[in-house]
Design a protein around this motif. Structure first.
Motif, PDB file in Angstrom:
ATOM      1  N   ILE A 148      28.570 -20.050  63.898  1.00  0.00           N
ATOM      2  CA  ILE A 148      27.373 -19.762  64.702  1.00  0.00           C
ATOM      3  C   ILE A 148      26.751 -18.445  64.256  1.00  0.00           C
ATOM      4  CG2 ILE A 148      26.576 -19.170  67.028  1.00  0.00           C
ATOM      5  CD1 ILE A 148      28.656 -21.223  68.084  1.00  0.00           C
ATOM      6  N   ALA A 149      27.582 -17.423  64.056  1.00  0.00           N
ATOM      7  CA  ALA A 149      27.077 -16.121  63.609  1.00  0.00           C
ATOM      8  C   ALA A 149      26.390 -16.238  62.249  1.00  0.00           C
ATOM      9  CB  ALA A 149      28.217 -15.106  63.544  1.00  0.00           C
ATOM     10  N   ASP A 150      26.980 -16.997  61.330  1.00  0.00           N
ATOM     11  CA  ASP A 150      26.373 -17.178  60.009  1.00  0.00           C
ATOM     12  C   ASP A 150      25.043 -17.918  60.115  1.00  0.00           C
ATOM     13  OD1 ASP A 150      28.462 -15.850  58.834  1.00  0.00           O
ATOM     14  OD2 ASP A 150      29.470 -17.661  58.098  1.00  0.00           O
ATOM     15  N   ARG A 151      25.015 -18.935  60.959  1.00  0.00           N
ATOM     16  CA  ARG A 151      23.772 -19.708  61.138  1.00  0.00           C
ATOM     17  C   ARG A 151      22.693 -18.835  61.768  1.00  0.00           C
ATOM     18  NH1 ARG A 151      20.387 -23.229  59.332  1.00  0.00           N
ATOM     19  NH2 ARG A 151      19.390 -24.459  60.928  1.00  0.00           N
ATOM     20  N   LEU A 152      23.072 -18.053  62.773  1.00  0.00           N
ATOM     21  CA  LEU A 152      22.106 -17.156  63.422  1.00  0.00           C
ATOM     22  C   LEU A 152      21.571 -16.122  62.437  1.00  0.00           C
ATOM     23  CD1 LEU A 152      20.790 -16.475  66.147  1.00  0.00           C
ATOM     24  CD2 LEU A 152      22.651 -14.864  66.525  1.00  0.00           C
ATOM     25  N   GLN A 188      17.098  -8.524  72.203  1.00  0.00           N
ATOM     26  CA  GLN A 188      17.287  -9.364  71.005  1.00  0.00           C
ATOM     27  C   GLN A 188      17.960  -8.560  69.896  1.00  0.00           C
ATOM     28  OE1 GLN A 188      13.646 -10.568  69.130  1.00  0.00           O
ATOM     29  NE2 GLN A 188      14.687 -11.841  67.621  1.00  0.00           N
ATOM     30  N   ALA A 189      17.481  -7.346  69.657  1.00  0.00           N
ATOM     31  CA  ALA A 189      18.040  -6.508  68.590  1.00  0.00           C
ATOM     32  C   ALA A 189      19.480  -6.103  68.891  1.00  0.00           C
ATOM     33  CB  ALA A 189      17.177  -5.268  68.394  1.00  0.00           C
ATOM     34  N   ALA A 190      19.770  -5.824  70.197  1.00  0.00           N
ATOM     35  CA  ALA A 190      21.126  -5.397  70.569  1.00  0.00           C
ATOM     36  C   ALA A 190      22.152  -6.500  70.304  1.00  0.00           C
ATOM     37  CB  ALA A 190      21.158  -4.993  72.043  1.00  0.00           C
ATOM     38  N   TYR A 191      21.772  -7.754  70.463  1.00  0.00           N
ATOM     39  CA  TYR A 191      22.702  -8.850  70.207  1.00  0.00           C
ATOM     40  C   TYR A 191      22.650  -9.335  68.757  1.00  0.00           C
ATOM     41  CZ  TYR A 191      24.315  -9.364  74.943  1.00  0.00           C
ATOM     42  OH  TYR A 191      24.921  -9.144  76.134  1.00  0.00           O
ATOM     43  N   ALA A 192      21.497  -9.281  68.161  1.00  0.00           N
ATOM     44  CA  ALA A 192      21.358  -9.797  66.795  1.00  0.00           C
ATOM     45  C   ALA A 192      22.047  -8.900  65.771  1.00  0.00           C
ATOM     46  CB  ALA A 192      19.883  -9.960  66.432  1.00  0.00           C
ATOM     47  N   ALA A 193      21.931  -7.581  65.930  1.00  0.00           N
ATOM     48  CA  ALA A 193      22.471  -6.657  64.922  1.00  0.00           C
ATOM     49  C   ALA A 193      23.977  -6.825  64.717  1.00  0.00           C
ATOM     50  CB  ALA A 193      22.119  -5.220  65.276  1.00  0.00           C
ATOM     51  N   PRO A 194      24.804  -6.821  65.770  1.00  0.00           N
ATOM     52  CA  PRO A 194      26.251  -6.992  65.518  1.00  0.00           C
ATOM     53  C   PRO A 194      26.593  -8.368  64.949  1.00  0.00           C
ATOM     54  CG  PRO A 194      25.870  -6.248  67.773  1.00  0.00           C
ATOM     55  CD  PRO A 194      24.542  -6.520  67.175  1.00  0.00           C
ATOM     56  N   ILE A 195      25.880  -9.406  65.381  1.00  0.00           N
ATOM     57  CA  ILE A 195      26.147 -10.748  64.858  1.00  0.00           C
ATOM     58  C   ILE A 195      25.805 -10.808  63.373  1.00  0.00           C
ATOM     59  CG2 ILE A 195      25.405 -13.159  64.985  1.00  0.00           C
ATOM     60  CD1 ILE A 195      25.117 -12.727  68.025  1.00  0.00           C
ATOM     61  N   ILE A 196      24.691 -10.223  63.004  1.00  0.00           N
ATOM     62  CA  ILE A 196      24.291 -10.191  61.591  1.00  0.00           C
ATOM     63  C   ILE A 196      25.282  -9.357  60.780  1.00  0.00           C
ATOM     64  CG2 ILE A 196      22.513  -9.379  59.993  1.00  0.00           C
ATOM     65  CD1 ILE A 196      20.444 -10.226  62.164  1.00  0.00           C
ATOM     66  N   MET A 197      25.751  -8.235  61.343  1.00  0.00           N
ATOM     67  CA  MET A 197      26.731  -7.407  60.644  1.00  0.00           C
ATOM     68  C   MET A 197      28.048  -8.162  60.421  1.00  0.00           C
ATOM     69  SD  MET A 197      25.412  -4.601  59.740  1.00  0.00           S
ATOM     70  CE  MET A 197      26.844  -3.664  59.313  1.00  0.00           C
ATOM     71  N   MET A 198      28.485  -8.945  61.424  1.00  0.00           N
ATOM     72  CA  MET A 198      29.705  -9.742  61.248  1.00  0.00           C
ATOM     73  C   MET A 198      29.528 -10.732  60.102  1.00  0.00           C
ATOM     74  SD  MET A 198      31.175 -10.577  65.067  1.00  0.00           S
ATOM     75  CE  MET A 198      29.642 -11.151  65.758  1.00  0.00           C
ATOM     76  N   SER A 199      28.375 -11.359  60.063  1.00  0.00           N
ATOM     77  CA  SER A 199      28.104 -12.327  59.005  1.00  0.00           C
ATOM     78  C   SER A 199      28.065 -11.635  57.641  1.00  0.00           C
ATOM     79  CB  SER A 199      26.780 -13.037  59.285  1.00  0.00           C
ATOM     80  OG  SER A 199      26.496 -13.965  58.270  1.00  0.00           O
ATOM     81  N   GLN A 200      27.449 -10.458  57.589  1.00  0.00           N
ATOM     82  CA  GLN A 200      27.382  -9.722  56.321  1.00  0.00           C
ATOM     83  C   GLN A 200      28.766  -9.270  55.862  1.00  0.00           C
ATOM     84  OE1 GLN A 200      24.491  -6.649  57.131  1.00  0.00           O
ATOM     85  NE2 GLN A 200      22.806  -7.890  56.349  1.00  0.00           N
ATOM     86  N   ASN A 201      29.609  -8.849  56.802  1.00  0.00           N
ATOM     87  CA  ASN A 201      30.974  -8.449  56.441  1.00  0.00           C
ATOM     88  C   ASN A 201      31.755  -9.635  55.878  1.00  0.00           C
ATOM     89  OD1 ASN A 201      30.566  -5.816  57.235  1.00  0.00           O
ATOM     90  ND2 ASN A 201      31.439  -6.108  59.271  1.00  0.00           N
ATOM     91  N   ARG A 202      31.576 -10.795  56.490  1.00  0.00           N
ATOM     92  CA  ARG A 202      32.245 -11.998  55.989  1.00  0.00           C
ATOM     93  C   ARG A 202      31.718 -12.355  54.604  1.00  0.00           C
ATOM     94  NH1 ARG A 202      32.364 -13.683  60.549  1.00  0.00           N
ATOM     95  NH2 ARG A 202      30.397 -14.801  60.634  1.00  0.00           N
ATOM     96  N   GLN A 203      30.414 -12.210  54.399  1.00  0.00           N
ATOM     97  CA  GLN A 203      29.829 -12.498  53.089  1.00  0.00           C
ATOM     98  C   GLN A 203      30.337 -11.512  52.039  1.00  0.00           C
ATOM     99  OE1 GLN A 203      27.867 -15.147  52.259  1.00  0.00           O
ATOM    100  NE2 GLN A 203      28.087 -14.445  50.152  1.00  0.00           N
ATOM    101  N   ALA A 204      30.505 -10.240  52.423  1.00  0.00           N
ATOM    102  CA  ALA A 204      31.035  -9.247  51.484  1.00  0.00           C
ATOM    103  C   ALA A 204      32.476  -9.597  51.094  1.00  0.00           C
ATOM    104  CB  ALA A 204      30.978  -7.855  52.098  1.00  0.00           C
ATOM    105  N   ALA A 205      33.278 -10.036  52.069  1.00  0.00           N
ATOM    106  CA  ALA A 205      34.653 -10.445  51.764  1.00  0.00           C
ATOM    107  C   ALA A 205      34.654 -11.659  50.838  1.00  0.00           C
ATOM    108  CB  ALA A 205      35.403 -10.756  53.059  1.00  0.00           C
ATOM    109  N   LYS A 206      33.744 -12.584  51.089  1.00  0.00           N
ATOM    110  CA  LYS A 206      33.629 -13.769  50.232  1.00  0.00           C
ATOM    111  C   LYS A 206      33.203 -13.356  48.820  1.00  0.00           C
ATOM    112  CE  LYS A 206      30.862 -17.979  49.975  1.00  0.00           C
ATOM    113  NZ  LYS A 206      29.825 -18.753  50.655  1.00  0.00           N
ATOM    114  N   ASP A 207      32.285 -12.408  48.708  1.00  0.00           N
ATOM    115  CA  ASP A 207      31.849 -11.927  47.395  1.00  0.00           C
ATOM    116  C   ASP A 207      33.005 -11.287  46.635  1.00  0.00           C
ATOM    117  OD1 ASP A 207      29.292 -12.834  47.900  1.00  0.00           O
ATOM    118  OD2 ASP A 207      28.494 -10.858  48.442  1.00  0.00           O
TER     119      ASP A 207
END
Length: 175
Positions: free
Chosen positions: A41-45, A92-111
């Motif tokens: 869900i976080a990645d999709r968001l 919107q920004a307060a909830y979106a920012a941490p969700i996007i950061m979680m997704s980016q951290n997962r993408q960095a680990a995948k990279d």
């Protein structure tokens, strides 16, 4: 003149190819299989919020909100300076920012995993090239050995026929 021992020698020294490494992994598939529902869900968001479609839709909605509140004759539910709109965007920004950061951290680990996998593939490719080069060198040795044997047989034939050798010198025992 038969040389069975030469044939046996080349059979024994023949290089057989073998893979001494694990198979290549598909990091995308491995990572997709281990994601939890909340991570998906976080990645999709993050994917939706980082798209031009989201930016355009949100811009249209904000423009519509502002236009309705400025042009409304009777009911201004959010008059200028649009405090309710600012609250909604902050929420919107307060909830979106941490969700996007979680997704980016997962993408960095995948990279990082993909970079490690690329390194492993490069090592495997280097091993394969070394194996191919060794095989080609062995073939060169065999070809040189065959050429020497053919030249020796040619010399024997030339001597038996009393003809000059390829380098132009008369065969021993000839004219």
């Amino acid at each position: 003149m038969s040389h069975p021992n030469v044939t046996e020698k080349w059979e024994k020294t023949r290089i057989r190819h073998s893979h001494r490494h694990p198979p290549v992994k598909n990091i995308n598939q491995i990572q997709a299989e281990t994601l939890t529902k909340s991570q998906r869900i976080a990645d999709r968001l993050a994917m939706v919020m980082g798209s031009w479609t989201f930016i355009i839709v949100q811009s249209v909605m904000l423009s519509f909100w502002i236009a309705l509140n400025v042009a409304a004759y009777i009911n201004h539910w959010d008059p200028y300076p649009f405090i309710l709109l600012n609250l909604a965007l902050s929420f919107q920004a307060a909830y979106a920012a941490p969700i996007i950061m979680m997704s980016q951290n997962r993408q960095a680990a995948k990279d990082r995993l993909m970079a490690e996998q690329d390194y492993v593939v490069n090592i495997k490719a280097e091993e394969e090239v070394k194996s191919i080069m060794a095989h080609l060198e062995q073939q060169d040795e065999v070809m040189i050995d065959i050429l020497r044997r053919i030249e020796a047989q040619h010399q024997v034939i030339m001597k038996s026929m009393d003809l000059p050798t390829p380098d132009g010198t008369p065969a021993p025992g000839g004219l």
